[in-house]
Design an enzyme around this catalytic site. Structure first.
Site, PDB file in Angstrom:
ATOM      1  CD  GLU A   1      -5.770   8.908  -5.148  1.00 58.38           C
ATOM      2  OE1 GLU A   1      -5.741   9.036  -6.365  1.00 58.38           O
ATOM      3  OE2 GLU A   1      -4.800   8.514  -4.488  1.00 58.38           O
TER       4      GLU A   1
ATOM      5  CG  HIS B   1      -0.909   5.543  -1.748  1.00 56.59           C
ATOM      6  ND1 HIS B   1      -1.905   6.369  -2.209  1.00 56.59           N
ATOM      7  CD2 HIS B   1      -1.552   4.462  -1.241  1.00 56.59           C
ATOM      8  CE1 HIS B   1      -3.091   5.826  -1.984  1.00 56.59           C
ATOM      9  NE2 HIS B   1      -2.903   4.678  -1.387  1.00 56.59           N
TER      10      HIS B   1
ATOM     11  CG  HIS C   1      -7.905   1.421  -2.938  1.00 61.63           C
ATOM     12  ND1 HIS C   1      -7.194   2.230  -3.785  1.00 61.63           N
ATOM     13  CD2 HIS C   1      -7.255   1.493  -1.745  1.00 61.63           C
ATOM     14  CE1 HIS C   1      -6.175   2.794  -3.137  1.00 61.63           C
ATOM     15  NE2 HIS C   1      -6.178   2.353  -1.899  1.00 61.63           N
TER      16      HIS C   1
ATOM     17  CG  HIS D   1      -7.650   7.565   4.434  1.00 65.33           C
ATOM     18  ND1 HIS D   1      -7.020   6.482   4.980  1.00 65.33           N
ATOM     19  CD2 HIS D   1      -8.146   7.149   3.254  1.00 65.33           C
ATOM     20  CE1 HIS D   1      -7.110   5.445   4.151  1.00 65.33           C
ATOM     21  NE2 HIS D   1      -7.795   5.827   3.089  1.00 65.33           N
TER      22      HIS D   1
ATOM     23  CG  HIS E   1      -2.011   1.001   1.179  1.00 66.05           C
ATOM     24  ND1 HIS E   1      -2.208   1.918   2.180  1.00 66.05           N
ATOM     25  CD2 HIS E   1      -2.941   1.269   0.246  1.00 66.05           C
ATOM     26  CE1 HIS E   1      -3.233   2.694   1.872  1.00 66.05           C
ATOM     27  NE2 HIS E   1      -3.704   2.327   0.709  1.00 66.05           N
TER      28      HIS E   1
ATOM     29  CG  HIS F   1      -9.731   8.036  -0.774  1.00 64.28           C
ATOM     30  ND1 HIS F   1      -8.444   8.456  -1.015  1.00 64.28           N
ATOM     31  CD2 HIS F   1      -9.620   6.865  -0.100  1.00 64.28           C
ATOM     32  CE1 HIS F   1      -7.594   7.569  -0.523  1.00 64.28           C
ATOM     33  NE2 HIS F   1      -8.283   6.588   0.033  1.00 64.28           N
TER      34      HIS F   1
END
Lengths: 687, 682
Positions: free
Chosen positions: B348, B210, B236, B367, B206, B363
């Site tokens: 995103e 990124h 995802h 987080h 992950h 998104h």
């Protein structure tokens, strides 16, 4: 013989997590262990690791083989990486057994060997606790200074990056002279939007928290009967914590906050959140935080089961006995809760000490289980494998705002009892023929105004080397700032109209107004009275002038002194100096003797009373030299009776005959009061 | 001329001063580069390490660009890609690294920056730069888990490792075992998934994904990679599909999407890790926490839950209208070809979003909101929880709830596209006549999982300690390697090419009822995708599970490079070249159940002529392309990602078996879990 033995005992306070064979004393000393002392992990390589650490040392001290190897299975439930809590029954029982083992070691040398052997096989915090209790109570170790807990486990006291930075300093700079003390940050647990954070300087003070630990070291709740059963320990439990609350509430007034609300309803949300950020070196985990608005829940964990219901039942039963005036012991005998013994019985029962509670089955374990249920609120059934929060640990509990709310509740129970006793009468309060004519407190410099005292910040340095495990760093210093007060002198003029006699001088400081800015009535004010000092005075006929330094206070210890580097080289040599150096560690930190005050100056009542020594004096059964000077008002005297026959807190522990303080002072010649202003200045003095 | 490999040493011992020795090497740091604190003693420190040093690296004294912005993030703060302020700071540092003219200059500025900027920010920005600069290709970046082990393992193990390296000589050190169950007990049903959520390889994947696909940079070409928005969706989506299969493997229902932002989050999570940089624990989330509006001055964050809800509603509106509105008011159609890519960048969101004002930053903010739920106003000076960091977010059960929700939005779009027709699916003249999968010598169509213990060297991440390896031993899921055998008939007279696509999904739902394809398609896990040439007549294709286009091998995930790296300059070394991105091979298939988890294994051969992208693929770490794409190349498949299961099935194909055209086939596969632990054979 004894010199090296005592030295070993001192060294065992250093590097609590490192195996016993590593170097201590800034890399200068190493213990030479018998092969049988190596744990399984290091047994195979005992030569190699032993040599590795004994290469460049000045002193090698051989450790004697044990006459008989102790069975340490009793301590198994408390693994080396678990958090140790004095509030936990199981942990206390284990500690009690270990204390007994240490106390029973036949001679000093065997005690040394036993301690070394146990150190690498037991939970480090458990070991340090039981070991320190044994050092404090064994007859042959009275000369061993107990290292301040904040130096043994600095991680429980200071912001965690300090230790990282300390390791870094040691590792990068080595012995070179360019090192500067690592700064311990302030204001790291919360920001100013959190009102409670205004008290962080008090709650997170190193001296306050190590005092709390030390008090519990001197007054364990379990262990051999002769260790636990100290004169008036139950009453002292009540009084020491009552005084902490009085001090805390005064600090709150200084910070424009109202008095704490006792945590009387355990079903309500706890609105104070607290995120300690400190990291236990024992399990390398951060003490869990508590979010704002947390609900308490029944705790059902492997080693702790508590329901809110049972806590409430204990509270109700205790309230019942207070109203009835007697308790019932395990055989059904009634024991009256009278003026003399009542508070002591209640103290041991509420705390509770399994050794001294009159009936633990019936009256339960109120105070300890409160700590536990709060400390587990974030993970009550252990599903997240979280250890307790700071409230579960005496070295850290006083950091949390909830500590004061819980003890506020405990104190309401004691207060209830005290309020049912008769008010003090003139015979108890007065001292015929003695009058206090004038009182002042003044900073000991030229040109100062009487009754104006000063507080400010001070930067002090503490040596963290002893607690910096797994690092070759030596002489690691850290600096931190704390509240400080300018030393001052009390001057009292006392006229004695009779023959030469002795009195006890009692000094208190009381807020004058409440959070609404209304004058406090004596009934409220007495519960907020802060004991400042207590000492015996000889009064000659006629006028007497009494002078007393603030640094002599019977409440406080000169805390900065315990921050000296650890080790024999740093101890003073002269006998009287040495005795003073070895203050027992228990005592309110001198730098917090005065509340902070305000920038405009906050006005208090300074109250002085001289009581009749014939009603105060205590016949000490044995009077060896004081092993160490101590803050006896909060901590008692080692191996002696509490040196004041009056109830602790006298005269403010009970109701009083007058409505306002000045009325009482007018009525009794042996009392006096004056306005005292505490002026706070926001600047930092570097020591 | 500096050797670019030396740049990698700057990743080691991230909090130590740069002049301290690293792997028997020291940088000769110009005096003007030293911080004031260390200037007086750097020579002495270097001479202390003297005996062990075998190599000295000269560092050129050049004039240093303005680092004020990168230095505005404190050295001991927590760095998060989800915070816009931190992204701007990182973007500036990446620019600086990207714009240095030569490797020499890059080395100088990196040496200078290392003791001055936040260590995690430094690692991130330098990694992105090394991945994207033409003159630093072919470098094996050290695994992030080795540089910052504190973000991957139990804090108690960190302490034991410290003890081990302090007390014991390098040769005699023993691996320290990371306990399996340290974050929760069996009382917490979610804890059954620990091995997935807390797997080192998954979290590294992950982080790496990124790194390869940053969503902001001032150099637009770093962000604007082929189909990156779609890949965000697909990678995802696959994580959720895999997670749900794991849940079925643990008798848990599929994850509930976090579709009401005002609800409390039942799942608590206590990470039990400490950030070495910040000297703080990763904050936990207590059970039943609710989100609150964020107002954190220090992070320049002032966002309401209402903002998130508005963005979500606007995104739904765009999906239902079939177009989005760009910043100039133009309509961009959400069509079959690029609609999902547009949505991916928008949700995103990345700087490729057509309109970040209108559609916001859903998104990323999710987080952030979740990671600050314990201290939304910064009252308690708490940093973000694990959800705030890409290297730790997948540890938290709520990650999957949040991404299930995000996926639901994407599926809303996908469900509005026309179903694939028979013509779009079939490959006329090609038929699959049989499939079988088996472990070497094992029963056919039965796969086996078990636990394995492996060691990883973490010494690079241990600062201010005696040097030498320190190993942590951790447990992870593993399976017996297996082989697919696929029989394909080519009825035509000429050789043809096919794209073989292999998927797997549980047969039954949590009620043990057979699933409809509209449900099952969402649980389809891509296992492999590869090109085959088909001769006329019957062909037998064999493919090993270790060759999967989804995964990278264990060694690549952890990169214990020193041990068994291929010889320099060999073609294998090119193959071995770091990409890091890729699902860990040890997690290729779900855990299964002791009694066996019943799955459908699906194989399709599509017409490669329709799928192919013409480009050169050698040595470009293309072997985990399904989830990661190929560096500097187009995504190597013209079909939509997830094809043929990314859309609703055509009418009549309500079950998988009805969906099949002759070029597809399915077989029943059982995944059996054998609850034993086997040490890895090196």
């Amino acid at each position: 013989m004894t010199n090296t033995d005592l030295k070993v005992l001192e060294l065992l306070f250093q590097r609590p997590l490192e195996p016993a064979f590593t170097t201590r004393d800034n890399g200068k000393t190493v213990l030479e262990l018998p092969d049988s002392f190596y744990t399984d992990r290091y047994k195979a390589e005992s030569d190699q690791v032993g040599n590795r650490f004994s290469k460049n040392v000045d002193v090698r001290i051989p450790v004697q083989e044990l006459a008989s190897v102790p069975n340490l299975d009793f301590a198994k439930p408390l693994g080396p990486k678990k958090q140790f809590s004095l509030f936990n029954d199981q942990h206390r029982n284990i500690a009690s057994e270990l204390i007994t083992l240490f106390m029973n070691a036949p001679n000093l040398r065997q005690f040394v060997s036993l301690s070394v052997f146990c150190k690498d096989r037991l939970n480090p915090m458990l070991f340090q606790y039981a070991y320190a209790v044994a050092i404090a109570h064994r007859k042959d170790t009275t000369e061993v200074p107990i290292t301040n807990i904040s130096q043994v486990f600095p991680s429980n006291f200071v912001e965690p990056s300090t230790l990282k930075d300390g390791r870094q300093e040691g590792s990068v700079f080595g012995e070179s002279g360019d090192r500067v003390p690592v700064a311990i940050p302030r204001d790291y647990t919360a920001s100013d939007i959190e009102d409670e954070h205004r008290l962080a300087y008090f709650r997170e003070d190193i001296g306050v928290n190590s005092h709390h630990w030390h008090w519990h070291l001197v007054y364990p709740t379990t262990g051999p009967y002769e260790v636990v059963n100290k004169d008036r320990r139950g009453e002292l439990f009540y009084y020491m914590h009552q005084q902490i609350l009085a001090r805390y509430n005064a600090e709150r007034f200084c910070n424009n906050l109202k008095r704490i609300q006792p945590l009387a309803n355990l079903h309500n949300e706890v609105f104070e959140g607290y995120f300690p950020k400190i990291l236990s070196s024992v399990n390398n985990r951060t003490y869990p935080g508590r979010a704002s608005g947390q609900l308490l829940k029944d705790v059902d964990r492997e080693d702790t089961r508590i329901t809110i219901d049972e806590i409430l039942r204990w509270r109700n039963r205790i309230m019942d006995v207070i109203d009835q005036g007697y308790v019932e012991d395990t055989s059904g005998q009634r024991i009256p809760l009278d003026e003399v013994r009542g508070i002591d019985i209640l103290g041991n029962m509420i705390e509770a000490s399994p050794v001294l509670s009159v009936n633990m089955q019936l009256y339960g374990n109120l105070h300890n289980q409160g700590h536990n249920i709060i400390s587990f609120a974030h993970d009550p059934d252990g599903r997240h494998l979280e250890e307790f929060g700071v409230m579960g640990d005496v070295t850290t509990a006083m950091r949390d705002p909830i500590f004061y709310r819980w003890h506020g509740f405990i104190n309401t129970v004691f207060t209830k009892f005290k309020s049912l006793l008769n008010p003090y009468n003139a015979a108890q309060l007065g001292f015929e023929g003695v009058s206090v004519d004038y009182i002042e407190a003044r900073i000991g410099k030229k040109g100062t105004t009487p009754n104006v005292l000063a507080t400010y910040w001070q930067n002090s340095t503490v040596d963290l080397t002893a607690g910096l495990d797994f690092s070759s760093a030596t002489n690691v210093l850290a600096s931190f700032s704390h509240l400080q007060n300018a030393p001052f002198t009390y001057t009292f003029n006392v006229t004695n109209n009779g023959a030469k006699r002795t009195g006890t001088c009692r000094i208190f400081l009381c807020p004058k107004v409440d959070e609404r800015n209304m004058a406090l009535r004596l009934e409220d004010q007495r519960q907020m009275a802060i004991e400042m000092d207590k000492f015996t005075v000889d009064l000659v006929p006629g006028v007497n002038t009494i002078r007393r330094q603030s640094t002599e206070s019977s409440v406080a210890i000169p805390f900065e002194r315990s921050f000296r580097p650890v080790g024999a080289n740093y101890q003073p040599q002269a006998a009287d100096e040495l005795a003073r150096f070895r203050f027992c560690g228990c005592g309110w930190p001198q730098h917090l003797l005065l509340p902070k005050g305000t920038t405009q100056g906050m006005v208090f009542d300074l109250f002085v009373m001289i009581s009749d020594y014939s009603q105060d004096s205590v016949e000490q059964p044995n009077t060896p030299n004081d092993a160490c000077s101590t803050a006896y008002s909060f901590c008692g005297l080692k191996d002696k009776l509490y040196p004041d026959r009056r109830a602790m807190g006298f005269p403010f522990d009970r109701r009083l005959p007058n409505t306002y303080l000045n009325e009482m002072v007018d009525a009794f010649g042996n009392m006096a009061r004056t306005d005292l202003r505490i002026q706070y200045t926001d600047r930092t003095i570097v020591k | 001329m500096a050797d670019k490999k030396n740049l990698l040493l700057l990743f080691d011992h991230p909090t130590e001063p740069v002049f301290m020795d690293k792997a028997k090497t020291v940088f000769d740091v110009p005096d003007s580069f030293l911080t004031d604190r260390y200037r007086p003693i750097s020579n002495e420190v270097q001479s202390r390490a003297g005996e062990q040093v075998e190599q000295r690296i000269p560092v050129r004294d050049i004039s240093i660009p303005d680092l004020r912005i990168p230095m505005s993030l404190g050295r001991d703060e927590q760095f998060s890609l989800f915070l816009p302020k931190h992204r701007r700071i990182a973007g500036r540092l990446i620019d600086i690294f990207m714009n240095m003219r030569t490797v020499d200059d890059l080395q100088s500025v990196a040496v200078y920056a290392r003791d001055r900027v936040n260590p995690v920010l430094f690692n991130y920005a330098l990694s992105v730069a090394l991945l994207h600069r033409p003159d630093t290709q072919g470098l094996d970046l050290p695994s992030f888990s080795q540089t910052f082990p504190d973000r991957f393992i139990d804090s108690q193990v960190m302490r034991q490792l410290r003890e081990e390296s302090f007390v014991v000589q390098p040769g005699s050190r023993m691996p320290i075992t990371i306990p399996r169950d340290y974050t929760a007990s069996d009382l917490d049903p979610e804890h059954r998934l620990w091995y997935f959520r807390e797997d080192l390889g998954i979290n590294l994947h992950h982080w790496h994904w990124h790194l390869v696909y940053p969503f902001e940079a001032s150099d637009r070409s770093i962000v604007a990679k082929d189909r990156r928005g779609e890949l965000f969706y697909y990678m995802h989506q696959q994580v959720i599909a895999r997670y749900n299969a794991e849940r079925f493997s643990n008798n848990l229902a599929r994850v509930q999407p976090f579709n009401n932002l005002r609800d409390s989050i039942a799942e608590g999570y206590f990470p039990k890790m400490d950030s070495l940089v910040a000297s703080r624990a990763w904050p936990p989330r207590f059970e039943n926490t609710k989100l609150s509006d964020l107002n954190r001055e220090a992070d320049q964050l002032n966002v309401e839950i209402g903002d998130l809800e508005r963005w979500r509603d606007r995104i739904y509106e765009a999906i239902h209208q079939g177009f989005v509105m760009d910043e100039r008011g133009n309509r961009l159609a959400l069509d079959e070809a690029t609609g999902i890519d547009t949505l991916g960048n928008m949700i995103e969101s990345s700087i490729l979003s057509p309109n970040r004002v209108l559609y916001g930053d859903l998104h990323n903010n999710g987080h952030t909101f979740i990671s600050y739920a314990h201290d939304p106003s910064n009252k308690h000076l708490e940093s973000f929880g694990v959800m705030g960091d890409v290297s730790t977010a997948m540890r938290d059960p709520v990650f999957y709830k949040w991404h299930s929700y995000i996926d639901r939005i994407f599926q809303e779009h996908k469900s509005r596209l026309p179903a694939y027709t028979d013509a779009q699916l079939n490959y006329s003249g090609i038929s699959i006549t049989g499939i079988q999968v088996a472990a070497n010598g094992g029963q056919p169509n039965t796969l086996t999982t078990f636990w394995q213990q492996s060691d990883v060297d973490l010494s690079r991440g241990f600062d201010f300690l005696p040097r030498g390896n320190v190993f942590a031993r951790f447990s992870h899921l593993q399976h017996l390697p297996f082989t697919y055998t696929i029989n394909i008939n080519n009825d035509g007279g000429a050789q043809r090419f096919g794209y073989v696509r292999i998927f797997m999904a549980p047969k039954n739902d949590e009620r043990r009822q057979p699933m409809l394809l509209r449900e099952q398609r969402l649980m389809m896990i891509e296992l492999d995708k590869f090109v085959v040439s088909l001769n006329p007549g019957p062909n037998t294709i064999r493919r090993r599970s270790t060759e999967s286009s989804v995964t990278i091998p264990f060694e690549r995930t952890f990169r214990n490079l020193d041990a068994n790296r291929p010889t320099t300059g060999s073609p294998e070394e090119l193959e071995f070249n770091f990409c890091g991105c890729g699902w860990p091979n040890h997690m290729l298939i779900p855990k299964g159940l002791p009694e066996g988890l019943q799955c459908d294994l699906f194989v399709m051969v599509s017409n490669y002529e329709n799928d192919r992208i013409d480009q050169q693929l050698v040595g470009r770490c293309s072997d985990a392309a399904s989830y990661c794409g190929v560096r500097d190349r187009l995504y190597p498949d013209r079909q939509s990602m997830g094809y043929p299961f990314d859309r609703l099935p055509r009418t009549g194909a309500d079950r998988l078996v009805n969906f099949l055209t002759p070029n597809m086939s399915i077989v029943d596969v059982t995944i059996r879990h054998d609850n034993r632990t086997v040490p890895r054979q090196n």
